[in-house]
Design a protein around this motif. Structure first.
Motif, mmCIF file in Angstrom:
data_model
loop_
_atom_site.group_PDB
_atom_site.id
_atom_site.type_symbol
_atom_site.label_atom_id
_atom_site.label_comp_id
_atom_site.label_asym_id
_atom_site.label_seq_id
_atom_site.Cartn_x
_atom_site.Cartn_y
_atom_site.Cartn_z
ATOM 1 N N TRP A 227 0.834 -1.210 0.013
ATOM 2 C CA TRP A 227 0.046 -0.071 -0.101
ATOM 3 C C TRP A 227 0.998 1.197 0.128
ATOM 4 C CZ3 TRP A 227 -4.643 -0.368 -1.183
ATOM 5 C CH2 TRP A 227 -5.457 -1.790 -1.102
ATOM 6 N N ALA A 234 -9.390 12.436 -0.712
ATOM 7 C CA ALA A 234 -10.599 11.900 -1.509
ATOM 8 C C ALA A 234 -11.622 12.851 -2.197
ATOM 9 C CB ALA A 234 -11.194 10.640 -0.911
ATOM 10 N N TYR A 244 -7.506 8.443 -0.158
ATOM 11 C CA TYR A 244 -7.449 7.317 -1.106
ATOM 12 C C TYR A 244 -6.054 6.970 -0.939
ATOM 13 C CZ TYR A 244 -11.998 8.311 -3.279
ATOM 14 O OH TYR A 244 -13.335 8.286 -3.639
ATOM 15 N N LEU A 265 -7.303 0.016 -4.749
ATOM 16 C CA LEU A 265 -7.741 1.263 -4.134
ATOM 17 C C LEU A 265 -8.239 0.895 -2.662
ATOM 18 C CD1 LEU A 265 -8.312 4.076 -4.407
ATOM 19 C CD2 LEU A 265 -10.667 3.676 -5.133
ATOM 20 N N ARG A 267 -9.548 3.274 1.074
ATOM 21 C CA ARG A 267 -9.686 4.573 1.711
ATOM 22 C C ARG A 267 -9.678 4.530 3.353
ATOM 23 N NH1 ARG A 267 -16.160 5.654 0.445
ATOM 24 N NH2 ARG A 267 -16.893 4.130 1.737
ATOM 25 N N THR A 281 -9.651 0.937 7.814
ATOM 26 C CA THR A 281 -9.500 1.140 6.413
ATOM 27 C C THR A 281 -10.582 0.274 5.332
ATOM 28 O OG1 THR A 281 -7.229 1.644 6.614
ATOM 29 C CG2 THR A 281 -7.875 0.844 4.329
ATOM 30 N N TYR A 283 -11.886 -1.049 1.404
ATOM 31 C CA TYR A 283 -11.319 -1.394 0.397
ATOM 32 C C TYR A 283 -12.398 -1.601 -0.851
ATOM 33 C CZ TYR A 283 -7.712 -2.841 3.792
ATOM 34 O OH TYR A 283 -7.098 -3.068 4.953
ATOM 35 N N TRP A 284 -11.872 -1.145 -2.092
ATOM 36 C CA TRP A 284 -12.820 -1.379 -3.346
ATOM 37 C C TRP A 284 -12.623 -2.551 -3.832
ATOM 38 C CZ3 TRP A 284 -16.657 1.330 -5.229
ATOM 39 C CH2 TRP A 284 -17.032 1.401 -6.456
ATOM 40 N N TRP A 290 -17.416 -0.780 -1.454
ATOM 41 C CA TRP A 290 -16.553 -0.706 -0.116
ATOM 42 C C TRP A 290 -16.693 -1.720 0.752
ATOM 43 C CZ3 TRP A 290 -12.381 2.135 -1.058
ATOM 44 C CH2 TRP A 290 -12.431 3.324 -1.916
ATOM 45 N N TRP A 318 -9.412 13.673 -12.280
ATOM 46 C CA TRP A 318 -8.363 13.136 -11.347
ATOM 47 C C TRP A 318 -7.263 12.998 -12.556
ATOM 48 C CZ3 TRP A 318 -8.272 13.078 -6.394
ATOM 49 C CH2 TRP A 318 -9.463 13.019 -5.609
ATOM 50 N N ILE A 338 -12.569 8.292 -9.582
ATOM 51 C CA ILE A 338 -11.368 7.760 -8.985
ATOM 52 C C ILE A 338 -11.380 6.430 -9.508
ATOM 53 C CG2 ILE A 338 -12.193 7.085 -6.799
ATOM 54 C CD1 ILE A 338 -8.540 8.378 -7.846
ATOM 55 N N THR A 339 -12.475 5.698 -9.595
ATOM 56 C CA THR A 339 -12.745 4.238 -9.967
ATOM 57 C C THR A 339 -12.560 4.097 -11.330
ATOM 58 O OG1 THR A 339 -14.979 4.486 -9.515
ATOM 59 C CG2 THR A 339 -13.602 3.483 -7.788
#
Length: 446
Positions: A227, A234, A244, A265, A267, A281, A283-284, A290, A318, A338-339
Motif C-alpha cells: 500500500w 478523496a 485514497y 484502491l 480509503r 480502512t 477497500y474497493w 467498499w 483526477w 477515481i474508480t
C-alpha cells in the motif's frame, strides 16, 4: 578510488522486476509484460496536452555542494507535499529514496565516488509563496551518534538489525500543514519487499529544522499486498479527512506485487492513519463496493507503482502520470471518478541520451505546488484556457553486474553536465485542456 557497490534503486525502478529481484544499476534485465490503459474512444473524454522541459525549475533546483564539501548529488522517488512553517508559513517538503551524498568535482563535472555515502532516504525543504513554491531546496539527512551519515527515516531497531530499510515513495500533509503521513516500501536483504511502513510526523509546522522532527512508524499490508504507491485526499472540493490509497496485490501469474500488477484502491481517515489506526480502512472490491476486508479487490485500470494522483479543478478530472516499464513515453492518465474509466494521453518523450541504453526512466510524479496558476493567460507557453500541470521523472543508469562499479556512467567525467546528468529530478511543464467534444463543465475556463 574505492570500488564500492552503488545500488541506486527505489520501487519504481526496481520493483518493476518484482520477485525477480534485479537491481537497476547492477543486475540482469527482467522480462516484463507491458501495462496498457484505455486510450480515448468514442464518447470518452479527451485531453489535449503539450509537454516541454521546465528549464526555470531546473535552475531553481540546481543546488550543488561547495568545493571540498560533501552534499546532496541526486536521489530518486522525488515526492513532494506542502506543509506549514518557515518564513512564509508554507513550505514544500520533498522526500527522496536512495540518495548520493558526496563531493562534486567541478573540474571534470562529476560526482566523486571515493567516500560516497548513500542513505536510503533524505529530505529537502523549499520555501513557498501563496501561488507556488519558488525557493531553492535545502537538503537534509541525519547523522548517527558517531557523526556518520545515515538515512532520515529508519525502521525500528529490531527490523534494522534484521537488515530492513525504508524507501518512502508517497506522502500527504494534513490540510493544516502540521502533520505528514508517508508511505514507504519495506525492503529486506537484496531488494526483497516485505510490506509497507507508514511514517507519521507531527508538529512539522512548528519546527523549522526537520532534523529535529520526531517520527513514528507502523507496518501495514504484507509482501503479497502493498500500500505504498500513492496517498491523496478523496474530496476534490478541498474538504474532509478521507484519503485514497493505491496498492498492488499479486499478479495474475502469482508473482509478488510489481508495476505490472493491477492498481487497487483503499480509503481511510487521515486522522486515523496518523494515530496508527489502519483497522478502519475500507477497500474497493468487486463488483464495485467498499468492504472492510481486502478480499476480491477490484482493479482500477490505472497503471501505477510509485506515483501521484491529484484532482485538477480546472480540468474536472483526477490525473496521474506514468512511464511504462522500460519505455521512454510518458503518459497522463485522467478520469472523472477515481474508480475510472481512466484515459491515457501521451504528454512527453524522454529525451536523448536517456531514451537509450543504459538509461531507464521512472517515477513520474506531479508537483502541483510548482505549477503556475491554472487560469493565468500571461503564463509563457500557456494559451488561453490551458491548465498547467508539472511533473518530474528520474533517469537512472544500470549495468550488468560484471561491469566495474567505479566505471558507472553516473560517476563518469562529464556525468554532472546537465544534458547527461542522471539520477536527478527532471521537470516537465504540461499545458493541458479538455478537447472541444468534452462538455463545457469539464473544460479549463480561463
Amino acid at each position: 578510488m574505492n570500488s564500492i557497490a552503488i545500488e541506486a534503486h527505489s520501487p519504481a525502478a526496481v520493483m518493476e522486476c518484482a520477485a525477480l529481484q534485479c537491481p537497476v544499476i547492477l543486475g540482469a534485465l527482467p522480462k516484463l509484460l507491458g501495462f496498457s490503459a484505455k486510450t480515448a474512444g468514442k464518447g470518452a473524454h479527451r485531453v489535449s496536452t503539450q509537454g516541454s522541459p521546465a528549464e526555470d525549475l531546473q535552475v531553481q533546483f540546481e543546488v550543488l555542494p561547495g568545493p571540498g564539501e560533501a552534499g546532496w548529488l541526486g536521489g530518486d522517488s522525488d515526492v513532494s507535499v506542502v506543509i506549514g512553517g518557515g518564513a512564509t508559513g508554507r513550505r514544500a517538503l520533498w522526500i527522496f529514496a536512495d540518495t548520493f551524498i558526496t563531493k562534486y568535482d567541478r573540474n571534470d563535472q562529476s560526482r566523486v565516488l571515493d567516500g560516497i555515502h548513500m542513505p536510503h532516504n533524505t529530505l529537502a525543504l523549499v520555501e513557498c509563496i501563496e501561488e507556488r513554491c519558488t525557493g531553492r531546496p535545502q537538503f537534509f539527512w541525519q547523522r548517527d551518534e558517531a557523526g556518520a551519515i545515515r538515512s532520515f527515516f529508519e525502521p525500528p531497531a529490531e527490523n534494522k538489525a534484521d537488515g530492513e530499510l525504508l524507501w518512502p515513495v508517497a506522502g500527504i500533509a494534513s490540510r493544516c500543514g502540521n502533520s505528514v503521513l508517508l508511505l514507504a516500501t519495506r525492503v529486506k536483504g537484496f531488494m526483497n519487499v516485505v510490506g509497507t511502513s507508514v511514517i507519521v510526523l507531527k508538529d512539522v509546522a512548528d519546527i523549522d529544522d526537520p532534523r529535529q522532527w520526531q517520527y513514528t512508524t507502523y507496518d501495514v499490508g504484507s509482501a503479497d499486498l502493498t500500500w505504498f504507491s500513492s496517498v491523496f485526499f478523496a474530496d476534490s472540493r478541498g474538504e474532509g479527512d478521507m484519503v485514497y490509497i493505491f496498492g498492488h496485490g499479486k499478479g495474475a501469474d502469482g508473482r509478488l506485487p510489481s508495476q505490472n500488477s493491477d492498481t487497487v484502491l483503499a480509503r481511510a481517515s487521515l486522522q486515523n492513519l496518523l494515530e496508527h489506526d489502519w483497522a478502519k480502512t475500507e477497500y474497493w472490491t468487486t463488483p464495485g463496493v467498499w468492504s472492510a476486508q481486502p478480499e476480491g479487490l477490484k482493479a482500477l485500470g490505472l497503471p501505477s507503482w510509485e506515483t501521484t494522483c491529484n484532482w485538477s479543478e480546472a480540468l474536472g478530472r483526477w490525473y496521474s502520470f506514468n512511464i511504462p516499464a522500460f519505455t521512454t513515453d510518458i503518459f497522463l492518465h485522467t478520469a472523472e471518478d477515481i474508480t475510472g474509466e481512466w484515459i491515457k494521453t501521451k504528454v512527453f518523450s524522454v529525451p536523448y541520451p536517456f531514451a537509450q541504453s543504459p538509461w531507464i526512466s521512472y517515477a513520474a510524479k506531479a508537483h502541483p505546488e510548482l505549477a503556475r496558476s491554472d487560469r493565468r493567460r500571461d503564463s509563457p507557453g500557456l494559451a488561453d484556457g490551458d491548465c498547467e500541470l508539472v511533473f518530474s521523472f528520474i533517469s537512472n543508469a544500470w549495468v550488468d553486474s560484471s561491469v566495474v562499479t567505479s566505471g558507472n556512467i553516473l560517476f563518469a567525467p562529464g556525468g554532472m553536465e546537465f544534458h547527461q546528468r542522471g539520477y536527478w529530478p527532471r521537470f516537465v511543464r504540461v499545458a493541458a485542456r479538455m478537447s472541444a467534444e468534452t462538455s463545457s463543465r469539464a473544460r479549463c475556463i480561463a
